[in-house]
Each structure stands twice: as structure tokens, then as C-alpha cells.
Design a protein around this motif. Sequence first.
Motif, PDB file in Angstrom:
ATOM      1  N   SER A 418      43.009  26.897  47.833  1.00 43.86           N
ATOM      2  CA  SER A 418      44.457  27.014  47.648  1.00 43.86           C
ATOM      3  C   SER A 418      44.845  27.767  46.382  1.00 43.86           C
ATOM      4  N   ASP A 419      43.869  28.088  45.524  1.00 43.49           N
ATOM      5  CA  ASP A 419      44.185  28.807  44.285  1.00 43.49           C
ATOM      6  C   ASP A 419      43.576  30.205  44.389  1.00 43.49           C
ATOM      7  N   PHE A 420      44.423  31.204  44.315  1.00 42.49           N
ATOM      8  CA  PHE A 420      43.957  32.554  44.641  1.00 42.49           C
ATOM      9  C   PHE A 420      44.065  33.513  43.466  1.00 42.49           C
ATOM     10  N   THR A 421      43.054  34.358  43.353  1.00 42.33           N
ATOM     11  CA  THR A 421      43.118  35.482  42.423  1.00 42.33           C
ATOM     12  C   THR A 421      43.280  36.734  43.270  1.00 42.33           C
ATOM     13  N   PHE A 422      44.234  37.570  42.863  1.00 45.60           N
ATOM     14  CA  PHE A 422      44.484  38.774  43.657  1.00 45.60           C
ATOM     15  C   PHE A 422      44.420  39.995  42.755  1.00 45.60           C
ATOM     16  N   GLY A 423      44.242  41.156  43.383  1.00 50.33           N
ATOM     17  CA  GLY A 423      44.106  42.382  42.608  1.00 50.33           C
ATOM     18  C   GLY A 423      44.781  43.563  43.280  1.00 50.33           C
ATOM     19  N   VAL A 424      44.893  44.637  42.519  1.00 52.39           N
ATOM     20  CA  VAL A 424      45.452  45.879  43.067  1.00 52.39           C
ATOM     21  C   VAL A 424      44.443  47.003  42.832  1.00 52.39           C
ATOM     22  N   TRP A 425      44.693  48.125  43.451  1.00 54.16           N
ATOM     23  CA  TRP A 425      43.738  49.230  43.380  1.00 54.16           C
ATOM     24  C   TRP A 425      43.829  49.963  42.054  1.00 54.16           C
ATOM     25  N   GLU A 426      42.662  50.246  41.490  1.00 60.08           N
ATOM     26  CA  GLU A 426      42.572  51.178  40.368  1.00 60.08           C
ATOM     27  C   GLU A 426      41.485  52.152  40.776  1.00 60.08           C
ATOM     28  N   GLY A 427      41.895  53.374  41.111  1.00 61.03           N
ATOM     29  CA  GLY A 427      40.939  54.285  41.736  1.00 61.03           C
ATOM     30  C   GLY A 427      40.534  53.676  43.070  1.00 61.03           C
ATOM     31  N   ASP A 428      39.220  53.576  43.306  1.00 61.03           N
ATOM     32  CA  ASP A 428      38.819  52.970  44.570  1.00 61.03           C
ATOM     33  C   ASP A 428      38.238  51.575  44.392  1.00 61.03           C
ATOM     34  N   THR A 429      38.552  50.934  43.236  1.00 57.82           N
ATOM     35  CA  THR A 429      38.142  49.534  43.083  1.00 57.82           C
ATOM     36  C   THR A 429      39.381  48.665  42.914  1.00 57.82           C
ATOM     37  N   LEU A 430      39.170  47.380  43.172  1.00 58.54           N
ATOM     38  CA  LEU A 430      40.268  46.427  43.030  1.00 58.54           C
ATOM     39  C   LEU A 430      40.126  45.723  41.694  1.00 58.54           C
ATOM     40  N   VAL A 431      41.193  45.690  40.918  1.00 60.50           N
ATOM     41  CA  VAL A 431      41.142  45.024  39.629  1.00 60.50           C
ATOM     42  C   VAL A 431      42.061  43.796  39.682  1.00 60.50           C
ATOM     43  N   PRO A 432      41.529  42.632  39.273  1.00 57.04           N
ATOM     44  CA  PRO A 432      42.345  41.417  39.340  1.00 57.04           C
ATOM     45  C   PRO A 432      43.568  41.522  38.428  1.00 57.04           C
ATOM     46  N   VAL A 433      44.718  41.091  38.934  1.00 54.08           N
ATOM     47  CA  VAL A 433      45.939  41.153  38.118  1.00 54.08           C
ATOM     48  C   VAL A 433      46.641  39.804  37.991  1.00 54.08           C
ATOM     49  N   GLY A 434      46.203  38.792  38.706  1.00 55.52           N
ATOM     50  CA  GLY A 434      46.887  37.506  38.543  1.00 55.52           C
ATOM     51  C   GLY A 434      46.341  36.445  39.465  1.00 55.52           C
ATOM     52  N   LYS A 435      46.877  35.253  39.266  1.00 53.45           N
ATOM     53  CA  LYS A 435      46.489  34.094  40.077  1.00 53.45           C
ATOM     54  C   LYS A 435      47.729  33.415  40.607  1.00 53.45           C
ATOM     55  N   ALA A 436      47.643  32.881  41.802  1.00 52.02           N
ATOM     56  CA  ALA A 436      48.789  32.156  42.352  1.00 52.02           C
ATOM     57  C   ALA A 436      48.288  31.003  43.192  1.00 52.02           C
ATOM     58  N   TYR A 437      49.015  29.913  43.174  1.00 54.60           N
ATOM     59  CA  TYR A 437      48.628  28.791  44.020  1.00 54.60           C
ATOM     60  C   TYR A 437      49.838  28.156  44.688  1.00 54.60           C
ATOM     61  N   SER A 438      50.889  28.949  44.822  1.00 59.14           N
ATOM     62  CA  SER A 438      52.045  28.394  45.522  1.00 59.14           C
ATOM     63  C   SER A 438      52.770  29.511  46.258  1.00 59.14           C
ATOM     64  N   GLY A 439      53.759  29.091  47.022  1.00 58.15           N
ATOM     65  CA  GLY A 439      54.571  30.060  47.739  1.00 58.15           C
ATOM     66  C   GLY A 439      54.322  30.041  49.236  1.00 58.15           C
ATOM     67  N   PHE A 440      53.270  29.291  49.672  1.00 61.35           N
ATOM     68  CA  PHE A 440      52.971  29.287  51.098  1.00 61.35           C
ATOM     69  C   PHE A 440      53.211  27.900  51.699  1.00 61.35           C
ATOM     70  N   THR A 441      53.417  27.879  52.982  1.00 63.45           N
ATOM     71  CA  THR A 441      53.658  26.606  53.675  1.00 63.45           C
ATOM     72  C   THR A 441      52.325  25.921  53.972  1.00 63.45           C
ATOM     73  N   ASP A 442      52.390  24.672  54.436  1.00 59.32           N
ATOM     74  CA  ASP A 442      51.164  23.953  54.783  1.00 59.32           C
ATOM     75  C   ASP A 442      50.394  24.660  55.886  1.00 59.32           C
ATOM     76  N   GLU A 443      51.149  25.190  56.863  1.00 55.91           N
ATOM     77  CA  GLU A 443      50.508  25.898  57.969  1.00 55.91           C
ATOM     78  C   GLU A 443      49.796  27.150  57.444  1.00 55.91           C
ATOM     79  N   GLU A 444      50.478  27.862  56.525  1.00 57.45           N
ATOM     80  CA  GLU A 444      49.850  29.057  55.948  1.00 57.45           C
ATOM     81  C   GLU A 444      48.633  28.690  55.117  1.00 57.45           C
ATOM     82  N   LEU A 445      48.729  27.542  54.428  1.00 59.06           N
ATOM     83  CA  LEU A 445      47.588  27.069  53.638  1.00 59.06           C
ATOM     84  C   LEU A 445      46.363  26.887  54.537  1.00 59.06           C
ATOM     85  N   ARG A 446      46.578  26.307  55.710  1.00 51.24           N
ATOM     86  CA  ARG A 446      45.461  26.099  56.629  1.00 51.24           C
ATOM     87  C   ARG A 446      44.888  27.438  57.099  1.00 51.24           C
TER      88      ARG A 446
END
Lengths: 522, 333
Positions: A418-446
Motif C-alpha cells: 500500500s506504500d508506493f514509490t513512483f518515478g518519472v523519466w530522465e532520459g531512458d531511465t526512471l528516477v524516483p520522485v516521491g512516495k504516496a500511500y493514499s488517494g485510492f479506494t479499498d477496491e483499488e488497493l486490492r
Amino acid sequence: MKAFARLLERLAFTPGRNAKLDALADYLRHAPDPERGYALAALTGELELGRAQPAVLRAMVGERVDPELFALSYDYVGDLAETIALIWPTDAAPEDLDLPMIVETLQDTPKTRAGPLIAGWLDRLAPSERYALLKLATGGLRVGVSARLARVALARLGTPELEEIEEIWHGLTPPYQPLFDWIEGGEKPERMGLAPFRPVMLSTPIDRDGLDALDPAAFTAEWKWDGIRVQAVAEGGERRLYSRTGEDISAAFPDIVAHMGFEGALDGELIVRRGTEVAPFGDLQKRLGRKSPGKALLASHPAALRLYDVLHWQGDDLRPLPFDQRRARLETAMADLPPERFDTSEILPFDDWDTLAALREAPPQAVIEGVMLKRRDTPYMAGRPKGPWFKWKRDPFIIDAVLLYAQRGHGKRSGFYSDFTFGVWEGDTLVPVGKAYSGFTDEELRRLDRFVRNNTRERFGPVRSLAPELVVEVAFEGLNRSTRHKSGVAMRFPRISRIRWDKPAPEADRIESLRAMLPPED
Amino acid sequence: MPDPLLSPRPEGLYCPAGDFFIDPSRPVRRALITHGHADHARAGHGSVLATRETLDIMAIRYGEGFAGQRQPYDGPLTLGGVDVSFHPAGHVLGSAQIAVTRGEQRIVASGDYARVSNPSCAPFEPVPCDTFITEATFALPVFKHPDPADEISKLLASMRAAPERAHLIGAYALGKAQRVIMLVREAGYDAPIYIHGALQKMCDYHIAQGIPLGDLRPATMDKTEARALREALVIAPPSAFASPWVQRFADPVIGFASGWMQIRARARQRGVELPLVISDHVDWTDLTRTVTEIDPAELWITHGREEALMRWAELEGRVARPLHLVGYEEEPE
């Protein structure tokens, strides 16, 4: 000491805020006086003990344990107090020592003599209590209990509300006997200290649709500044700057305190301001991070208050007055205040909500994060009454990012990623830019959990790295420069606003789009 | 000078005269095995000599064909002029120390061992020897494991304080799981205990060996049943906490029964809310006491925190050497 040691254990291992509150309230309800008062002070960092230095402790343990064995153990355990508590050799059957006796004796003992005293107690305690004693004596409890959390726990014990407790908190000294007496049905304590904190009035969120039910003429509007809410109180020669929750932050802002040559209590936004330019939040954060800022930082990051209310002035409590009258008093009061440190929050001209909406769309400074609406005719009320004050925040920033790592949650989310690290593209690699653990419903969590399990690349303890397949829309309130993150940016309040099951990962945003959102460099 | 009686090899500890290995980490022609934990008992050897219980446990773990031949230990024997005998190690069901004797020289390989009472196996028996080979899993003076009964009372108190939260206790399938169950029973808890499927066979085997575990039920209930439970105790292997199996419980208390739980950072890293310091290895006090009691001319150290035990031996004026055997788990708890 046993009950306190047990509390420290529960606080250390309990991840959730609510469970921490339960543990605290449970302890405070059952522990006797004055033990619970001292414990409360110790947890919130308000207990001034002799402070046994690490060197004293090392010398103390050096007399009992081979230094090499101690070094190997410390290296393994990683915490000095814990290592000593565990390694301390003793043959005696453990006793329970009285916490108030320990606190009071330490208070009366010069630092230089603390070592033998503590050693004598360690001989009589079991490991868990030894740990509690050492943490108490060194002053570094670090169990995630703020003064605020402690007050919330206190409010659970009896009838007094949180706001009432906050109001009398400052000026009380450990072991807080009058406070506990009051909570258990006795007299409300007199406010002891000068320049006390007054519980603040808070706003509720609103959107454009919600405004239609309101009469524009009944409200004033101001910019919502991206700083922190503070209360500046100067009374009877005492000057204090409080955070929104009543923490005393005076020491970190000597540049403000030095100029508080008034008699009253003012409510406003703490910002870093250079001339008329309000600096981005990151600049204020630099100041907030320093308990006693140096000259260079004070010069490069000058703090200022943008005032929006007056609660007390020259002995009069103005809180019962309607907003309009308080505002008029604030403007008169401004004449006595140095303009380089104090100004007022501008009142925005508008006749109808569409006009205000247009203003909100095009704020004159990037650090404005929306508008505040205040009813003209209401008094200043502690807490978050619904109706008189609203915040209409600017729309959040949005980017599309790719999920990179997932971590299992706790409590109700046990077993779910339920705790996610996400990233965006820098060139052709993904660089982590933040963490989030909310904003989704229980169904989405599953669904997210299933995605994680089916797309795991590697596992590191409770964390999994993921195949970079899933795009999420991330909403956030602002962006700061960061030297701690590889990407160079840090998001404020990121949350997952939408899961883009449909969007291919290569179409996620690039780091350049994020960098373009950064405030200008100073 | 004759061959050494035992010497470390890449496969494990080797006896040239008897041509056998003790607890080898790779398949060998002939293996003598101290106990059934996976890092000591591996499949694929030509023949295995071990206690009957250890052989049974290996068959449960790896299937009946886990070795070419199996030979249950039923008393002292001679292998290539070397006398071999097995002695209780007090670690888990079937665990043994292996004594190897040639003429006047005796070496005891103790495997993993414990000195605290454990109703699932016979207590550790000190065997006089010239060389004692010890594990060093908890060989740091910070490891002084508390009375397991006190740890269990912490668990029961927590279950009473939060009856709506199922208590999920991580415990390894062989030894620790049954030990926790027996301790809970000794403390007077006689309600059903739920066990994860991965523990079923090993629990059944203990019961068949006459070790009472009380009313055990499979933890395969659905979500509604799981959430209706009160004061529920569920035992599972720690790896189960990463699987979707755990999602059926609402807001569970995650516990872990292990000697490592004495270190707070260890508990926090694993996201453990209720650490239970229950170990089936000797702690520092018992380890040093055992060595003092046996008083061997030499102490050999297999796996764990060798440096600290070497330092202790130095302070005590004892001859000691680390064996640097490979293949034993860093954290066999």
C-alpha cells in the motif's frame, strides 16, 4: 519504572498514531502521580535532567565489560542505551525503582556524579527498565511522541477538550499536578505562564460549487500563503512564537522575537520574505530545520510575519469581536510594528464568486496556494467550526508517474502492498520522485496489491521493486528543491489521484516537466 | 602425525578416518546430521546417519527419497576405526550432538543447542571432550534471553487487551512453532490455536511423537470468519506475512518469536509490533557457561558471531578457532 518501560516498548513497536495514543492514554490513566507527570515530560522533551553524556555512559560500562566485547555488541545493536541495557552484568534479582525518585535525584545531582548513581540503579533493574532509565538520563527518547500527541492523549482521559488543555499547557511545569487534578474532575488550573498560547481557529475546505450557497457580501477574502501558521504573543515582557499546535518555536526565530515590541497576541503566517517577495516554502523549511539559526542563515533567509488576526491587544481579549472589527484593530496596531518583519495579509476586492475565482486562477506570486474566506460577523473560535472560515486551495499539481517500488502496510493494511514509490523519466531511465500511500479506494488497493504481486522484480525485506508498467496520476501541493533526493525535487503532500491502467509507461511524465514547476533558485 | 580427526572442508566438517561429513552443506557420500533444520539437513546425500526423528523430519521436508540410504542412530557405532555417538542437544525434536572419538581424542560437534527446558526434546547433555565445536548464533553479551514464560504472558496480555485483533505470531515450522504452542498451553491457554498450512505436517509429527499441542485448527477461515474471531492466536511461518493469506485478518497484531527480537531495530525492520524473545539456541550466558562446564582443551566455532566468542576465549585463556564453515544461515531462528 516497569510501567514506563512497558510504555516505551509499546510506543517503539506500534506503528500507528491511534495505537500510540491508546498506549499513552492507557498509561496516563493508570500510572500514579507524580510518576505520570514526569513520564509525560520525558516523552515530550520537557524534562530537564542532568543529561548523562554518552562519554559518561561509555566510561561507566567500561568498568564492567571488556571494551572489545562492548564495541562488537554496540556495533551490532546500533544504539548506545540499548547496548548498555542489554549487556549490563548483574547477578541481583531485579527490583522496580520509583520513577519520580530517579527523576528528582538526577535533577539534584551534578553531571559529573551522574555516572556512579546510574550504575547503582542499573544493578537493580531488569533490561527493559535499564533501557528506560538510560533513555531518561540521556534525554533521547525518540519514540515518536510530540507534545501535541501527548495532549491529544490527555484529552482522552477526562472531560477537558484538547483546546482547553492547549490553552493552559504553557506555563505548566512537570510533573503537572494541577493539570491531572483538573482532568480528573478538579478545578481548572489558573494560567500560570505569561504570554500563553491561545488555541487557534481553523478553516474547512471548500470548492467552487460549495460557494454558491454562500453570500459573497458576508465574507472577506485573503490570499492563502504557503508558510506556516503561527501565533506571536508578547505580554508582560515575555515574548513567544507558537506553532499552530502550540509548540514554542521562539528559539528558532530570534529575528521575529526581537521585534515583538508589542503587548498582545497576533495570528499570522510565518514566511521568509525578501523585500516584498515571499520566498518559496523550501526557504522557510531551512529555517524550521534549525533550532538556533546562525547569522548567515538569518541574513540570507529573513523571517517575517504576514498577519491576519489579533486575539489580544493591550490587555483586551478581542476574540469575542466580529472579524471586521478585529481586522480594523489589527490595521491600527500595525502602526507600532516594524514593516520589515510584520505586514498584513491583503484583503482581496471581489463582489461575486466568479471574480474571486478569476483572482484565484491568477495569483500574483507563485507561493500563494489559494484563497481564504472569513465571515465578517463571527468571533474568533478555537478549533475548526464549520461555516465561518473556508480555504479554497488552488488546484493541485498533477503528473503521471510510474510505480517503481511497493512496501507492505501496517494495521488495517497488513498484508497489502500500500506504500508506493513512483518515478518519472530522465532520459531512458526512471528516477524516483516521491512516495504516496493514499488517494485510492479499498477496491483499488486490492487491485494495486495484485499488480504488485504479479509484477515483482526483486524483494528487499518488506519492499518489492516492480516492473515499470503501471502509470499513476499523482497530485501534490507543491515542489521544493532537494539535495537529499537523487531527482533533486521533493513533493509536498503527494497522493495517488488516479490509476492509469490504460496508459503505457513510456507516456508518463519526464523530469523536465517537474523541474519546470520548481520555484526560481535564490 | 596422523590425519586430523575432523577438519573443515568446502562441503562441511569432514572426518577422513571415518570418511563422513557432519551437517554438510553440499551432497556427499556419507553424512551424519545433527538435526532437521534446513541449513544442517540437506537432501541428496548418499547415506544419512541421524536420529530416527531427524530422519522422519527430513522425509517430511524433502520426501521419502531424500537420501540414497538412511540409517537411524540406535547406539554408539564405529566407522572406519572412529567411534561415533549421538547425545541430546536440547534444540529441537530429534536434535543431537555428535561425538567422534579415536583412541584418547574426542571431538563433540554440538550442532545447534540450547540449555533452557524444552518439552519437545531431551535436555542438552554435556559430553566431556578435547574439542568442543559450538555454534555462535547469539554469541554477543547483549543476548541474554528472558524466561520464555514471561514472553508468553506478554502475548496473552496483548490478546486480552486487543481481543478484536487477531494475534499472528511468526515462528519457524520446525521447533519454534511447536515450542510457542506448548508454552502457550503451559500458561493455561486451552482455546483452539490456528496454524498456517505450512506448519501442519510438522505439528502433526510432533503430536504423533507424543508431544501434546492441544486443539489445533487450520488457519484457512474466510474473511468473515477471520474477522469474527475474538482473542485469536494464529501461528504462521514469518514468510506468510508477505503473502495474501494475511489479508483475511483485519488489523492483526504481528508478532515474531525469535531470539533476534531482543534487538529493537531487528523487530522494527520486520514491522513486528509484538516481539517475543523466544529462542532455541543458547544465549551468551548459557553458551559461555557450557564451554566452562565442559572445559575442552580447544573450542571450535562454526557459525554466527565468532569474533565475540574468540575474544571471550582470549580473555578466559582458552584455545579457540573459527572454522569459517560456509552454508549455515546467517539467521537460523
